[in-house]
Scaffold this motif. Structure first.
Motif, PDB file in Angstrom:
ATOM      1  N   ILE A 126      11.936  60.168 -69.554  1.00 43.12           N
ATOM      2  CA  ILE A 126      11.938  59.632 -68.201  1.00 43.12           C
ATOM      3  C   ILE A 126      13.032  58.581 -68.061  1.00 43.12           C
ATOM      4  O   ILE A 126      13.179  57.701 -68.913  1.00 43.12           O
ATOM      5  N   GLU A 127      13.806  58.689 -66.982  1.00 45.47           N
ATOM      6  CA  GLU A 127      14.831  57.704 -66.655  1.00 45.47           C
ATOM      7  C   GLU A 127      14.606  57.201 -65.237  1.00 45.47           C
ATOM      8  O   GLU A 127      14.154  57.957 -64.371  1.00 45.47           O
ATOM      9  N   ALA A 128      14.938  55.945 -65.004  1.00 43.90           N
ATOM     10  CA  ALA A 128      14.797  55.342 -63.680  1.00 43.90           C
ATOM     11  C   ALA A 128      16.121  54.699 -63.276  1.00 43.90           C
ATOM     12  O   ALA A 128      16.728  53.974 -64.069  1.00 43.90           O
ATOM     13  N   VAL A 129      16.567  54.990 -62.054  1.00 47.60           N
ATOM     14  CA  VAL A 129      17.812  54.425 -61.535  1.00 47.60           C
ATOM     15  C   VAL A 129      17.527  53.857 -60.143  1.00 47.60           C
ATOM     16  O   VAL A 129      17.040  54.570 -59.262  1.00 47.60           O
ATOM     17  N   SER A 130      17.822  52.580 -59.956  1.00 50.95           N
ATOM     18  CA  SER A 130      17.598  51.941 -58.662  1.00 50.95           C
ATOM     19  C   SER A 130      18.797  52.155 -57.746  1.00 50.95           C
ATOM     20  O   SER A 130      19.939  52.232 -58.189  1.00 50.95           O
ATOM     21  N   SER A 131      18.514  52.250 -56.454  1.00 48.22           N
ATOM     22  CA  SER A 131      19.551  52.459 -55.452  1.00 48.22           C
ATOM     23  C   SER A 131      19.619  51.255 -54.511  1.00 48.22           C
ATOM     24  O   SER A 131      18.585  50.618 -54.250  1.00 48.22           O
ATOM     25  N   PRO A 132      20.808  50.942 -53.988  1.00 42.41           N
ATOM     26  CA  PRO A 132      20.900  49.857 -53.001  1.00 42.41           C
ATOM     27  C   PRO A 132      20.014  50.075 -51.773  1.00 42.41           C
ATOM     28  O   PRO A 132      19.684  49.124 -51.070  1.00 42.41           O
ATOM     29  N   SER A 133      19.622  51.312 -51.510  1.00 44.14           N
ATOM     30  CA  SER A 133      18.757  51.583 -50.368  1.00 44.14           C
ATOM     31  C   SER A 133      17.335  51.064 -50.586  1.00 44.14           C
ATOM     32  O   SER A 133      16.536  51.011 -49.642  1.00 44.14           O
ATOM     33  N   ALA A 191      27.455  62.438 -37.746  1.00 44.80           N
ATOM     34  CA  ALA A 191      28.547  61.790 -38.472  1.00 44.80           C
ATOM     35  C   ALA A 191      28.007  60.619 -39.289  1.00 44.80           C
ATOM     36  O   ALA A 191      26.900  60.144 -39.071  1.00 44.80           O
ATOM     37  N   GLY A 192      28.829  60.165 -40.255  1.00 44.02           N
ATOM     38  CA  GLY A 192      28.487  58.978 -41.020  1.00 44.02           C
ATOM     39  C   GLY A 192      27.511  59.257 -42.134  1.00 44.02           C
ATOM     40  O   GLY A 192      27.372  60.378 -42.624  1.00 44.02           O
ATOM     41  N   GLY A 193      26.813  58.204 -42.545  1.00 41.86           N
ATOM     42  CA  GLY A 193      25.848  58.322 -43.624  1.00 41.86           C
ATOM     43  C   GLY A 193      26.329  57.691 -44.914  1.00 41.86           C
ATOM     44  O   GLY A 193      27.532  57.511 -45.129  1.00 41.86           O
ATOM     45  N   SER A 194      25.384  57.356 -45.788  1.00 42.24           N
ATOM     46  CA  SER A 194      25.718  56.710 -47.057  1.00 42.24           C
ATOM     47  C   SER A 194      26.301  57.725 -48.038  1.00 42.24           C
ATOM     48  O   SER A 194      25.978  58.905 -48.001  1.00 42.24           O
ATOM     49  N   ASN A 195      27.145  57.219 -48.943  1.00 42.72           N
ATOM     50  CA  ASN A 195      27.837  58.096 -49.891  1.00 42.72           C
ATOM     51  C   ASN A 195      27.676  57.591 -51.322  1.00 42.72           C
ATOM     52  O   ASN A 195      28.570  57.736 -52.136  1.00 42.72           O
ATOM     53  N   GLY A 196      26.509  57.009 -51.626  1.00 44.79           N
ATOM     54  CA  GLY A 196      26.268  56.468 -52.954  1.00 44.79           C
ATOM     55  C   GLY A 196      25.355  57.349 -53.785  1.00 44.79           C
ATOM     56  O   GLY A 196      25.377  58.583 -53.685  1.00 44.79           O
ATOM     57  N   ILE A 197      24.508  56.707 -54.585  1.00 45.42           N
ATOM     58  CA  ILE A 197      23.661  57.449 -55.523  1.00 45.42           C
ATOM     59  C   ILE A 197      22.655  58.343 -54.803  1.00 45.42           C
ATOM     60  O   ILE A 197      22.380  59.465 -55.238  1.00 45.42           O
ATOM     61  N   ASP A 198      22.124  57.885 -53.662  1.00 47.00           N
ATOM     62  CA  ASP A 198      21.180  58.724 -52.916  1.00 47.00           C
ATOM     63  C   ASP A 198      21.851  60.020 -52.475  1.00 47.00           C
ATOM     64  O   ASP A 198      21.284  61.117 -52.593  1.00 47.00           O
ATOM     65  N   ASN A 199      23.064  59.897 -51.987  1.00 43.95           N
ATOM     66  CA  ASN A 199      23.800  61.073 -51.525  1.00 43.95           C
ATOM     67  C   ASN A 199      24.111  62.010 -52.692  1.00 43.95           C
ATOM     68  O   ASN A 199      24.049  63.237 -52.546  1.00 43.95           O
ATOM     69  N   LEU A 230       8.595  57.902 -45.924  1.00 43.08           N
ATOM     70  CA  LEU A 230       8.956  58.355 -47.268  1.00 43.08           C
ATOM     71  C   LEU A 230      10.342  58.980 -47.334  1.00 43.08           C
ATOM     72  O   LEU A 230      10.879  59.181 -48.429  1.00 43.08           O
ATOM     73  N   HIS A 231      10.949  59.281 -46.187  1.00 43.69           N
ATOM     74  CA  HIS A 231      12.180  60.069 -46.198  1.00 43.69           C
ATOM     75  C   HIS A 231      13.358  59.400 -45.491  1.00 43.69           C
ATOM     76  O   HIS A 231      14.416  60.018 -45.360  1.00 43.69           O
ATOM     77  N   GLN A 232      13.204  58.150 -45.077  1.00 44.45           N
ATOM     78  CA  GLN A 232      14.310  57.475 -44.404  1.00 44.45           C
ATOM     79  C   GLN A 232      15.538  57.373 -45.295  1.00 44.45           C
ATOM     80  O   GLN A 232      16.672  57.491 -44.826  1.00 44.45           O
ATOM     81  N   TRP A 233      15.337  57.169 -46.592  1.00 45.69           N
ATOM     82  CA  TRP A 233      16.460  57.079 -47.518  1.00 45.69           C
ATOM     83  C   TRP A 233      17.281  58.367 -47.496  1.00 45.69           C
ATOM     84  O   TRP A 233      18.520  58.339 -47.558  1.00 45.69           O
ATOM     85  N   GLN A 234      16.599  59.500 -47.400  1.00 42.04           N
ATOM     86  CA  GLN A 234      17.253  60.814 -47.394  1.00 42.04           C
ATOM     87  C   GLN A 234      18.000  61.045 -46.081  1.00 42.04           C
ATOM     88  O   GLN A 234      19.133  61.525 -46.070  1.00 42.04           O
ATOM     89  N   PHE A 235      17.352  60.684 -44.968  1.00 40.26           N
ATOM     90  CA  PHE A 235      17.959  60.895 -43.653  1.00 40.26           C
ATOM     91  C   PHE A 235      19.233  60.073 -43.473  1.00 40.26           C
ATOM     92  O   PHE A 235      20.077  60.408 -42.640  1.00 40.26           O
ATOM     93  N   ALA A 236      19.375  58.986 -44.262  1.00 43.21           N
ATOM     94  CA  ALA A 236      20.528  58.102 -44.121  1.00 43.21           C
ATOM     95  C   ALA A 236      21.745  58.561 -44.911  1.00 43.21           C
ATOM     96  O   ALA A 236      22.828  57.982 -44.786  1.00 43.21           O
ATOM     97  N   THR A 237      21.608  59.620 -45.729  1.00 44.45           N
ATOM     98  CA  THR A 237      22.724  60.038 -46.569  1.00 44.45           C
ATOM     99  C   THR A 237      23.745  60.857 -45.794  1.00 44.45           C
ATOM    100  O   THR A 237      23.427  61.491 -44.782  1.00 44.45           O
ATOM    101  N   GLN A 238      24.955  60.842 -46.290  1.00 49.18           N
ATOM    102  CA  GLN A 238      26.035  61.613 -45.664  1.00 49.18           C
ATOM    103  C   GLN A 238      25.727  63.105 -45.682  1.00 49.18           C
ATOM    104  O   GLN A 238      25.956  63.825 -44.706  1.00 49.18           O
TER     105      GLN A 238
END
Length: 216
Positions: free
Chosen positions: A196-203, A52-60, A35-43
């Motif tokens: 309610i709003e929904a936004v999809s992420s590339p992740s 170091a590293g990590g994603s820098n998009g909507i999840d971040n 459930l949390h891999q998306w979070q662990f991958a953020t910058q």
């Protein structure tokens, strides 16, 4: 008055906020880290954990809001520790000596426990209280800042059912758990009370934001 907020609480496609079989070695039961891999991958997360590293998009962008404007936290006993943690006098939570809350943090439990002061401004206080009573205590500690309802799924559901949550951000992760603790049970017609709003992420995750409707 300060707001009661839920921030990036992850749920499965079938609505589970944690898996079945939680233990000292499995904080989320059979769900593991799914459930949390998306979070662990953020910058933000990687910087916070010394990587170091990590994603820098909507999840971040969403996870960077973790501390902003928060003056206190409320969580359930199941988030603070494994089943039976009350019997371990050395247990101070999952997060090491410097937990990521940095505020007064109120743990809802029926078992009395002395407060635990940690590094970085976090102090765990233990309350046997209703959602309404706990929120009143946390709001007094938070002052003009907001109160975060940190989970787990049962606590989140109880606070929403009591009409106490002003803003909520859930992250729907594309996994099916099949069993565990569901968030949505008993919350029929939630859309009548929230925009309610929904936004999809590339992740692959979908960010769902709930904002309480203003009534005249």
């Amino acid at each position: 008055m300060s707001l009661a907020r839920v921030q990036f609480f992850s749920i499965s496609l079938d609505g589970f906020g944690t898996g079945e079989g939680q233990s000292h070695k499995a904080p989320f039961g059979h769900a593991g880290g799914k459930l949390h891999q998306w979070q662990f991958a953020t910058q933000w997360w990687r910087e916070m954990t010394g990587q170091a590293g990590g994603s820098n998009g909507i999840d971040n962008a969403f996870v960077q809001l973790h501390d902003r404007g928060i003056g206190a936290e409320i969580m359930g006993a199941g988030k603070f520790g494994f089943p039976g943690w009350h019997e371990d006098p050395e247990w101070k939570g999952w997060w090491g000596p410097n937990p990521p809350f940095h505020t007064p943090t109120y743990v809802l439990t029926h078992t009395p426990h002395p407060s635990i002061e940690m590094e970085g401004g976090t102090t765990f206080h233990f309350l046997d209280a209703s959602p309404e009573e706990a929120l009143a205590v946390a709001r007094e500690a938070a002052g003009d800042l907001d109160v975060r309802i940190g989970g787990g799924a049962t606590v989140l559901r109880d606070f929403v059912a009591a009409g106490l949550v002003d803003q909520m951000h859930l992250v729907q992760v594309p996994v099916v758990l099949g069993r565990g603790v569901r968030v949505w049970d008993g919350l029929e017609a939630l859309e009548d009370s929230y925009d309610i709003e929904a936004v999809s992420s590339p992740s692959g995750v979908t960010h769902l934001t709930f904002t309480r409707k203003v009534t005249s």
